[in-house]
Design an enzyme around this catalytic site. Structure first.
Site, mmCIF file in Angstrom:
data_model
loop_
_atom_site.group_PDB
_atom_site.id
_atom_site.type_symbol
_atom_site.label_atom_id
_atom_site.label_comp_id
_atom_site.label_asym_id
_atom_site.label_seq_id
_atom_site.Cartn_x
_atom_site.Cartn_y
_atom_site.Cartn_z
ATOM 1 N N THR A 5 -34.575 73.580 -89.793
ATOM 2 C CA THR A 5 -35.527 72.483 -89.876
ATOM 3 C C THR A 5 -36.885 72.913 -89.334
ATOM 4 O O THR A 5 -36.973 73.471 -88.240
ATOM 5 C CB THR A 5 -35.013 71.263 -89.090
ATOM 6 O OG1 THR A 5 -33.783 70.821 -89.683
ATOM 7 C CG2 THR A 5 -36.011 70.129 -89.118
ATOM 8 N N GLN A 78 -30.865 72.562 -99.468
ATOM 9 C CA GLN A 78 -29.765 71.977 -98.710
ATOM 10 C C GLN A 78 -30.010 70.466 -98.607
ATOM 11 O O GLN A 78 -30.973 70.024 -97.996
ATOM 12 C CB GLN A 78 -29.673 72.568 -97.299
ATOM 13 C CG GLN A 78 -28.476 72.026 -96.513
ATOM 14 C CD GLN A 78 -28.522 72.406 -95.056
ATOM 15 O OE1 GLN A 78 -29.353 71.912 -94.311
ATOM 16 N NE2 GLN A 78 -27.629 73.308 -94.653
ATOM 17 N N TYR A 160 -23.839 65.037 -89.425
ATOM 18 C CA TYR A 160 -24.583 64.227 -90.374
ATOM 19 C C TYR A 160 -23.634 63.422 -91.261
ATOM 20 O O TYR A 160 -22.435 63.400 -91.039
ATOM 21 C CB TYR A 160 -25.540 65.109 -91.175
ATOM 22 C CG TYR A 160 -26.552 65.789 -90.281
ATOM 23 C CD1 TYR A 160 -27.372 65.043 -89.434
ATOM 24 C CD2 TYR A 160 -26.671 67.178 -90.245
ATOM 25 C CE1 TYR A 160 -28.283 65.659 -88.582
ATOM 26 C CE2 TYR A 160 -27.584 67.796 -89.391
ATOM 27 C CZ TYR A 160 -28.374 67.023 -88.564
ATOM 28 O OH TYR A 160 -29.274 67.626 -87.718
#
Length: 218
Positions: A5, A78, A160
Site C-alpha cells: 500500500t 490486487q 480483509y
C-alpha cells in the site's frame, strides 16, 4: 513484485500520475502485483488507496498499465475489499464500513481529516448485499482488463473482507454465507470463479489468482 500500500491515489481513490511513475520504475521485476485496490465504494477503508469500480478509476489506471508495458513488464491488480478494516472518513461516494457481522476490529485507523480513529462497528451485510459484493468483484475484474491489466488477484488474507467471511470470530452469520466448513469455500471462491467464467478475455489471455497464502486459480 509483491503488493504494498502506497496511499498515492486521490482522496476520491483515483490513481495518480506518480503511481504510473512508481510502477514503471519497477517494471524490471517482470510481474508486478499492485497495492490493494478497492472493488467497491464500501471497500476503501484506508485513506487514498485506489479503486477500480468506476470509469474515472479505469481511465486513470490506463497510464499505469501502459507505462509498465512500455518497459516490458506485466502487472496484475490486487482487488482488496477492506470490509470492517476502515473508517467512514476514508470512504467516498456514499461508502459504508460493512462486514459479515457487527464485530468491530481492535485498534485504530488513520484518516486524513481526523487523524487516528477507532475502528467503528461495521454494518452487517444482508444476504442480498453479499451477493452484490460478489458482483462488485466481478465488475472490478472486468474493469481491470479494460484498464490494461494482465491479471487479477483477490486479496483473501490479512483480515480483509474475504477473510472476514472465513473467520468464525468475524463471521457469526446463520445464512448461506456463515463461517461453517460447508459454506466457506463457496463464499471465498465465488468472486474468482464468476470473474473467470463470466469474462472470456480472462480465460483466453489473462489470469485470475486468489491470495489465500498460495491458493491460486488459473
Amino acid at each position: 513484485m509483491a503488493p504494498m500500500t502506497r496511499n498515492r491515489a486521490t482522496v476520491d481513490h483515483i490513481p495518480t500520475p506518480i503511481m504510473a511513475e512508481y510502477y514503471s520504475q519497477r517494471a524490471s521485476a517482470s510481474l508486478i502485483i499492485t497495492e490493494g485496490t478497492s472493488p467497491s465504494h464500501n471497500g476503501e477503508g484506508y485513506a487514498r488507496i485506489p479503486g477500480l469500480y468506476n470509469i474515472e478509476q479505469v481511465k486513470a489506471w490506463k497510464p499505469v498499465t501502459n507505462a509498465v508495458h512500455e518497459n516490458d513488464g506485466k502487472i496484475f491488480v490486487q482487488l482488496m475489499h477492506t470490509g470492517r478494516i476502515g473508517h467512514p472518513a476514508n470512504l467516498t461516494n456514499g461508502g459504508e464500513v460493512v462486514a459479515p457481522s457487527a464485530v468491530a476490529a481492535s485498534g485504530n485507523m488513520y484518516t486524513d481529516t481526523k487523524g487516528m480513529q477507532p475502528h467503528p462497528t461495521p454494518r452487517v451485510l444482508t444476504t442480498k448485499e453479499v451477493n452484490a459484493a460478489v458482483q462488485e468483484h466481478v465488475t472490478a475484474a472486468k474493469n481491470a482488463i479494460e484498464a490494461g491489466f494482465d491479471g487479477v488477484e483477490l486479496h483473501g488474507a490479512d483480515g480483509y473482507l474475504l477473510e472476514q467471511f472465513l473467520n468464525p470470530d468475524t463471521n457469526r452469520r446463520t445464512d448461506e454465507y456463515g463461517s461453517s466448513v460447508e459454506t466457506n469455500p463457496d463464499t471465498f471462491y465465488t468472486p474468482g470463479e464468476e470473474g473467470y467464467t463470466d469474462y472470456p478475455t480472462l480465460q483466453n489471455d489473462r489470469s485470475v489468482t486468489v491470495d489465500e497464502n498460495a491458493v491460486v486459480e488459473h
